[in-house]
Each structure stands twice: as C-alpha cells, then as structure tokens.
Motif scaffolding. Sequence first.
Motif, PDB file in Angstrom:
ATOM      1  N   GLU A 198       1.898  45.619 -44.496  1.00 55.37           N
ATOM      2  CA  GLU A 198       3.351  45.635 -44.556  1.00 55.37           C
ATOM      3  C   GLU A 198       3.823  46.984 -45.076  1.00 55.37           C
ATOM      4  OE1 GLU A 198       5.378  42.505 -46.553  1.00 55.37           O
ATOM      5  OE2 GLU A 198       4.687  40.935 -45.185  1.00 55.37           O
ATOM      6  N   PHE A 199       4.970  47.441 -44.570  1.00 56.02           N
ATOM      7  CA  PHE A 199       5.572  48.667 -45.075  1.00 56.02           C
ATOM      8  C   PHE A 199       7.078  48.581 -44.866  1.00 56.02           C
ATOM      9  CE2 PHE A 199       4.974  49.528 -40.596  1.00 56.02           C
ATOM     10  CZ  PHE A 199       6.062  50.309 -40.237  1.00 56.02           C
ATOM     11  N   SER A 200       7.814  49.445 -45.529  1.00 50.23           N
ATOM     12  CA  SER A 200       9.265  49.481 -45.405  1.00 50.23           C
ATOM     13  C   SER A 200       9.705  50.837 -44.870  1.00 50.23           C
ATOM     14  CB  SER A 200       9.942  49.216 -46.759  1.00 50.23           C
ATOM     15  OG  SER A 200       9.711  47.895 -47.179  1.00 50.23           O
ATOM     16  N   LEU A 201      10.717  50.820 -44.039  1.00 50.23           N
ATOM     17  CA  LEU A 201      11.306  52.037 -43.500  1.00 50.23           C
ATOM     18  C   LEU A 201      12.808  51.831 -43.425  1.00 50.23           C
ATOM     19  CD1 LEU A 201      10.776  54.847 -42.218  1.00 50.23           C
ATOM     20  CD2 LEU A 201      10.650  53.688 -39.995  1.00 50.23           C
ATOM     21  N   ASP A 202      13.549  52.710 -44.076  1.00 57.38           N
ATOM     22  CA  ASP A 202      15.008  52.612 -44.121  1.00 57.38           C
ATOM     23  C   ASP A 202      15.466  51.248 -44.639  1.00 57.38           C
ATOM     24  OD1 ASP A 202      15.098  55.164 -43.075  1.00 57.38           O
ATOM     25  OD2 ASP A 202      15.396  54.489 -41.006  1.00 57.38           O
ATOM     26  N   GLY A 203      14.725  50.711 -45.603  1.00 53.18           N
ATOM     27  CA  GLY A 203      15.115  49.465 -46.241  1.00 53.18           C
ATOM     28  C   GLY A 203      14.734  48.203 -45.492  1.00 53.18           C
ATOM     29  N   VAL A 204      14.056  48.330 -44.357  1.00 54.06           N
ATOM     30  CA  VAL A 204      13.636  47.171 -43.568  1.00 54.06           C
ATOM     31  C   VAL A 204      12.130  46.993 -43.712  1.00 54.06           C
ATOM     32  CG1 VAL A 204      13.547  46.130 -41.273  1.00 54.06           C
ATOM     33  CG2 VAL A 204      15.486  47.589 -41.911  1.00 54.06           C
ATOM     34  N   THR A 205      11.698  45.751 -43.955  1.00 57.46           N
ATOM     35  CA  THR A 205      10.270  45.461 -44.095  1.00 57.46           C
ATOM     36  C   THR A 205       9.682  45.091 -42.740  1.00 57.46           C
ATOM     37  OG1 THR A 205      10.572  44.670 -46.359  1.00 57.46           O
ATOM     38  CG2 THR A 205       8.560  43.987 -45.224  1.00 57.46           C
ATOM     39  N   TYR A 206       8.531  45.666 -42.456  1.00 56.13           N
ATOM     40  CA  TYR A 206       7.829  45.403 -41.207  1.00 56.13           C
ATOM     41  C   TYR A 206       6.389  45.016 -41.512  1.00 56.13           C
ATOM     42  CZ  TYR A 206      11.657  48.251 -39.264  1.00 56.13           C
ATOM     43  OH  TYR A 206      12.881  48.770 -38.923  1.00 56.13           O
ATOM     44  N   GLU A 207       5.724  44.381 -40.536  1.00 54.69           N
ATOM     45  CA  GLU A 207       4.284  44.229 -40.571  1.00 54.69           C
ATOM     46  C   GLU A 207       3.697  45.020 -39.406  1.00 54.69           C
ATOM     47  OE1 GLU A 207       3.440  40.049 -40.128  1.00 54.69           O
ATOM     48  OE2 GLU A 207       3.615  40.107 -37.941  1.00 54.69           O
ATOM     49  N   ALA A 208       2.446  45.396 -39.544  1.00 57.38           N
ATOM     50  CA  ALA A 208       1.760  46.114 -38.473  1.00 57.38           C
ATOM     51  C   ALA A 208       0.322  45.629 -38.414  1.00 57.38           C
ATOM     52  CB  ALA A 208       1.809  47.622 -38.706  1.00 57.38           C
ATOM     53  N   PHE A 209      -0.248  45.590 -37.208  1.00 56.37           N
ATOM     54  CA  PHE A 209      -1.609  45.081 -37.023  1.00 56.37           C
ATOM     55  C   PHE A 209      -2.225  45.764 -35.812  1.00 56.37           C
ATOM     56  CE2 PHE A 209       1.631  42.185 -35.426  1.00 56.37           C
ATOM     57  CZ  PHE A 209       1.359  42.159 -34.074  1.00 56.37           C
ATOM     58  N   ASN A 210      -3.545  45.698 -35.731  1.00 53.72           N
ATOM     59  CA  ASN A 210      -4.267  46.348 -34.642  1.00 53.72           C
ATOM     60  C   ASN A 210      -3.853  45.791 -33.284  1.00 53.72           C
ATOM     61  OD1 ASN A 210      -5.845  47.666 -36.574  1.00 53.72           O
ATOM     62  ND2 ASN A 210      -7.482  46.157 -36.474  1.00 53.72           N
ATOM     63  N   THR A 211      -3.629  46.684 -32.326  1.00 54.24           N
ATOM     64  CA  THR A 211      -3.487  46.294 -30.924  1.00 54.24           C
ATOM     65  C   THR A 211      -4.209  47.324 -30.068  1.00 54.24           C
ATOM     66  OG1 THR A 211      -1.341  47.413 -30.778  1.00 54.24           O
ATOM     67  CG2 THR A 211      -1.310  45.031 -31.173  1.00 54.24           C
ATOM     68  N   SER A 212      -4.539  46.921 -28.852  1.00 54.43           N
ATOM     69  CA  SER A 212      -5.389  47.736 -27.987  1.00 54.43           C
ATOM     70  C   SER A 212      -4.605  48.816 -27.263  1.00 54.43           C
ATOM     71  CB  SER A 212      -6.070  46.836 -26.965  1.00 54.43           C
ATOM     72  OG  SER A 212      -6.838  47.579 -26.051  1.00 54.43           O
ATOM     73  N   GLY A 213      -5.242  49.973 -27.071  1.00 53.69           N
ATOM     74  CA  GLY A 213      -4.763  50.981 -26.145  1.00 53.69           C
ATOM     75  C   GLY A 213      -3.842  52.044 -26.689  1.00 53.69           C
ATOM     76  N   GLY A 214      -3.251  51.831 -27.862  1.00 57.33           N
ATOM     77  CA  GLY A 214      -2.239  52.746 -28.361  1.00 57.33           C
ATOM     78  C   GLY A 214      -2.733  54.138 -28.694  1.00 57.33           C
ATOM     79  N   LEU A 215      -4.028  54.284 -28.950  1.00 57.19           N
ATOM     80  CA  LEU A 215      -4.575  55.590 -29.306  1.00 57.19           C
ATOM     81  C   LEU A 215      -4.783  56.508 -28.108  1.00 57.19           C
ATOM     82  CD1 LEU A 215      -7.276  54.813 -32.015  1.00 57.19           C
ATOM     83  CD2 LEU A 215      -5.080  55.934 -32.334  1.00 57.19           C
ATOM     84  N   GLY A 216      -4.748  55.953 -26.910  1.00 56.81           N
ATOM     85  CA  GLY A 216      -5.039  56.796 -25.759  1.00 56.81           C
ATOM     86  C   GLY A 216      -6.428  57.405 -25.886  1.00 56.81           C
ATOM     87  N   SER A 217      -6.514  58.732 -25.757  1.00 54.67           N
ATOM     88  CA  SER A 217      -7.801  59.431 -25.834  1.00 54.67           C
ATOM     89  C   SER A 217      -8.027  60.106 -27.182  1.00 54.67           C
ATOM     90  CB  SER A 217      -7.877  60.481 -24.721  1.00 54.67           C
ATOM     91  OG  SER A 217      -6.768  61.363 -24.772  1.00 54.67           O
ATOM     92  N   LEU A 218      -7.220  59.745 -28.198  1.00 59.32           N
ATOM     93  CA  LEU A 218      -7.305  60.446 -29.482  1.00 59.32           C
ATOM     94  C   LEU A 218      -8.627  60.215 -30.211  1.00 59.32           C
ATOM     95  CD1 LEU A 218      -3.717  60.106 -30.993  1.00 59.32           C
ATOM     96  CD2 LEU A 218      -4.782  62.146 -30.025  1.00 59.32           C
ATOM     97  N   CYS A 219      -9.250  59.053 -30.016  1.00 57.62           N
ATOM     98  CA  CYS A 219     -10.545  58.826 -30.667  1.00 57.62           C
ATOM     99  C   CYS A 219     -11.564  59.861 -30.217  1.00 57.62           C
ATOM    100  CB  CYS A 219     -11.060  57.416 -30.363  1.00 57.62           C
ATOM    101  SG  CYS A 219     -10.545  56.174 -31.560  1.00 57.62           S
ATOM    102  N   GLU A 220     -11.580  60.129 -28.941  1.00 57.57           N
ATOM    103  CA  GLU A 220     -12.501  61.128 -28.408  1.00 57.57           C
ATOM    104  C   GLU A 220     -12.128  62.525 -28.905  1.00 57.57           C
ATOM    105  OE1 GLU A 220     -13.278  63.063 -24.036  1.00 57.57           O
ATOM    106  OE2 GLU A 220     -13.124  60.881 -24.173  1.00 57.57           O
ATOM    107  N   THR A 221     -10.840  62.823 -28.925  1.00 58.99           N
ATOM    108  CA  THR A 221     -10.373  64.149 -29.332  1.00 58.99           C
ATOM    109  C   THR A 221     -10.680  64.442 -30.787  1.00 58.99           C
ATOM    110  OG1 THR A 221      -8.586  64.071 -27.698  1.00 58.99           O
ATOM    111  CG2 THR A 221      -8.325  65.632 -29.516  1.00 58.99           C
ATOM    112  N   TYR A 222     -10.549  63.427 -31.674  1.00 58.89           N
ATOM    113  CA  TYR A 222     -10.647  63.671 -33.111  1.00 58.89           C
ATOM    114  C   TYR A 222     -11.943  63.187 -33.749  1.00 58.89           C
ATOM    115  CZ  TYR A 222      -5.981  65.531 -33.347  1.00 58.89           C
ATOM    116  OH  TYR A 222      -4.887  66.340 -33.184  1.00 58.89           O
ATOM    117  N   LEU A 223     -12.868  62.661 -32.965  1.00 56.59           N
ATOM    118  CA  LEU A 223     -14.151  62.252 -33.523  1.00 56.59           C
ATOM    119  C   LEU A 223     -14.853  63.459 -34.147  1.00 56.59           C
ATOM    120  CD1 LEU A 223     -16.164  59.926 -33.879  1.00 56.59           C
ATOM    121  CD2 LEU A 223     -17.196  60.600 -31.699  1.00 56.59           C
TER     122      LEU A 223
END
Length: 373
Positions: A198-223
């Motif tokens: 959980e985190f807050s941004l501009d006074g609003v609380t959110y949750e965040a969790f793992n989902t597939s695909g969002g990294l694109g090719s960054l794992c390969e780029t930054y390994l």
Amino acid sequence: MKRIIVAGAGKIGSAVADMLAASGDYAVVLADRSGGQLAAAGVSGAVERRELDVRDGAALDLILAGAYAVLSAAPFHLTIGIAEAAARAGVHYLDLTEDVASTRRVRDLAETANSAFIPQCGLAPGFISIVAHDIASRFDTLDSVRMRVGALPQYPSNALNYNLTWSTDGVINEYCEPCEAIVDGHRVEVPAMEEREEFSLDGVTYEAFNTSGGLGSLCETYLGRVRTLNYRTIRYPGHAAIMKALLNDLGLRHRRDVLKDILENALPATVQDVVVIFVTVSGRRQGRLVQDSYASKIYSRRVGARLYSAIQVTTASAACAVLDMLAAGQLPALGFIRQEDIPLEAFLANRFGAAYAQGEEEALRQRGRLAHS
C-alpha cells in the motif's frame, strides 16, 4: 500520405485510428472482423473501416500490401499472426500487447525482417519503460527501479473498486501469467497478484501487486546493473483480495471465458477514469545514495469533438507518438526497437506524446493546491 493499418476496433484501436487520421498526415484503415464493432467505433469519416478477420493470413497479406505500418490493437492472442504478416509484407509493426510470449516471437521476427518491429507501445508496457530508463540514466550506479501504474475509476462504486476501462482479456491475462522481476540481482519469475503493498499519493491510498508484462524488456536491459526491478499494477484497496478469491478459490484462472463473461456483465464501463503513474529509482550519484521519482495522474479528456477515457488517452497517444517518431526518422527503421530505446524528451515533445506532458502539469498543479490547502 503514409497508409496505416490499425488492427482491432475496440476502445484503444478506434482511438489510435481517430488520432492518426485527425493529424492529416496518415491514411488510416481500421480493420476488425466485426462489422458491428466497426460501426460502433465512433471514428471520423477520415478513417476507412474494413471488415477483416486477422486470422485469415491471405486477407491480412492483401490489406498490408503497400502499407507503411500496421499497429495491432487486437487481443493479445492474435498478436503473433499480425506480426508474422508484417514480416512477410515488409511493413513496420507496432503493438500494444503486455503478453510476454507474443513479444518474444516479435523479437525473433525482427531479426530477419526488413522493417522496424516495436512491440509494447502503450502505457505499461510502453511509456513506463521510457520514463524508468530516463530516470535510471541519471545515476552512476543503480540499486532499485520500481514502477507502478493503474487505470482506475474516479468514482468507484462496487466492492472491486473497479470499472472496465480497457481489454477484459488483457486484464485477466496480466492477473494470471507469471511476472518477470529482478530480485537480489537475479532475473526471476514471481506470481501475479502477490507481493501486495500500500502507498499514498496526493492523499489517496492505493494498493499495488505483481502483474504480468509491465516491465517490457527492462529485465534484460538492466540485468547485472540493478539489485531490484519490479512492476506492479495499482488498484484501490480491497481489489486484490476479491480477484484472488475469484481466480484461485473459485478456480476461474482455469476458466477465463467464464471470468470474462462475469466481469463484462457485472462491471460497467466508464470514461470517468484516472491513470496513475508512479516510478521510483534509487542508486548512487557522486557517491551518495539518492532517490528520484516520477508521479503523474492523467484524466479523461476531450480530443477534438470526442471524449476519451484516460486509458484511451494514454495508450493511444503513446502508440501514435512512437509511430509518428518512426515516420519522422527519429527511430531506427529496421530491427527490434525496445521502449527504453525511445528518448523521453523527444517523446514528450511529439504532438501525440504531449498528452503525457499535460498530465505532468496537471499533477504539479494538484500538488500545489494540496500544499496550500
């Protein structure tokens, strides 16, 4: 005038077609197998509408002949067929998929293609990788790169705190498939829907969790260059628990057609949404451990005479910007192009990418109001 084929007349595909045609610089053909979907697309008369089943390879080859590029806004499971047709036709290829397996096939095709192949040109993956790479490039050494993105209703009114704002198939896929990450310097797969925070941004609380695909090719780029790299989807608190019950306890991850039917008949669509983008990078600069962040909120808005949802604005604008940069010679015209190869400054300066710059300005104004309240 460059001829562009947009495959898929859903919410995003129709927005892409309309935006490109409105520029006056592209002859746009919007293709879909459903005549009803094409009729309901709401695009301007400048867009040619064509019934086409992209699973028909011969028909797909015919429509791509002589085109400058094809942009796939079709469901993720149709991506590979469109990419293979683009390779046969020698036209540039772009897509919006978050599906990891499809992107791997696109990369393979790019190795021998005579055109540019640019997958994952949307919001996440897409713009989020451009931002993260830009921030990370300012560090001498990196420790962590954390990316968080969500398309949320402005006015949630159900237990899921969610409305359908884009592809139901895409949502289900990213909730079910394994997720790439770098943990303690090692490239790993982590389960979707886990590692909730959980985190807050501009006074609003959110949750965040793992989902597939969002990294694109960054794992390969930054390994080998970063200790921690991950992507998580943002929702309002409570969403993950209910979705995990549906997917795991009721076993609907194995009956995706049933889950899709439930969601599409129980959750209303809305154009009153907000896209939340939050990237945090930490590392060392001149010997000191420092952190830089990027935060933006983009709301639904009118573009010309049409009201677009925030997810339409962000996803379609990103795809149009990348295509526009390619046509202007700002990107290589051959081979596989990663999102992190696209300069952020040039992207935001583009006439379509400017939609994101406006989101930054709105976020800064909002934070200024909060500070003085």
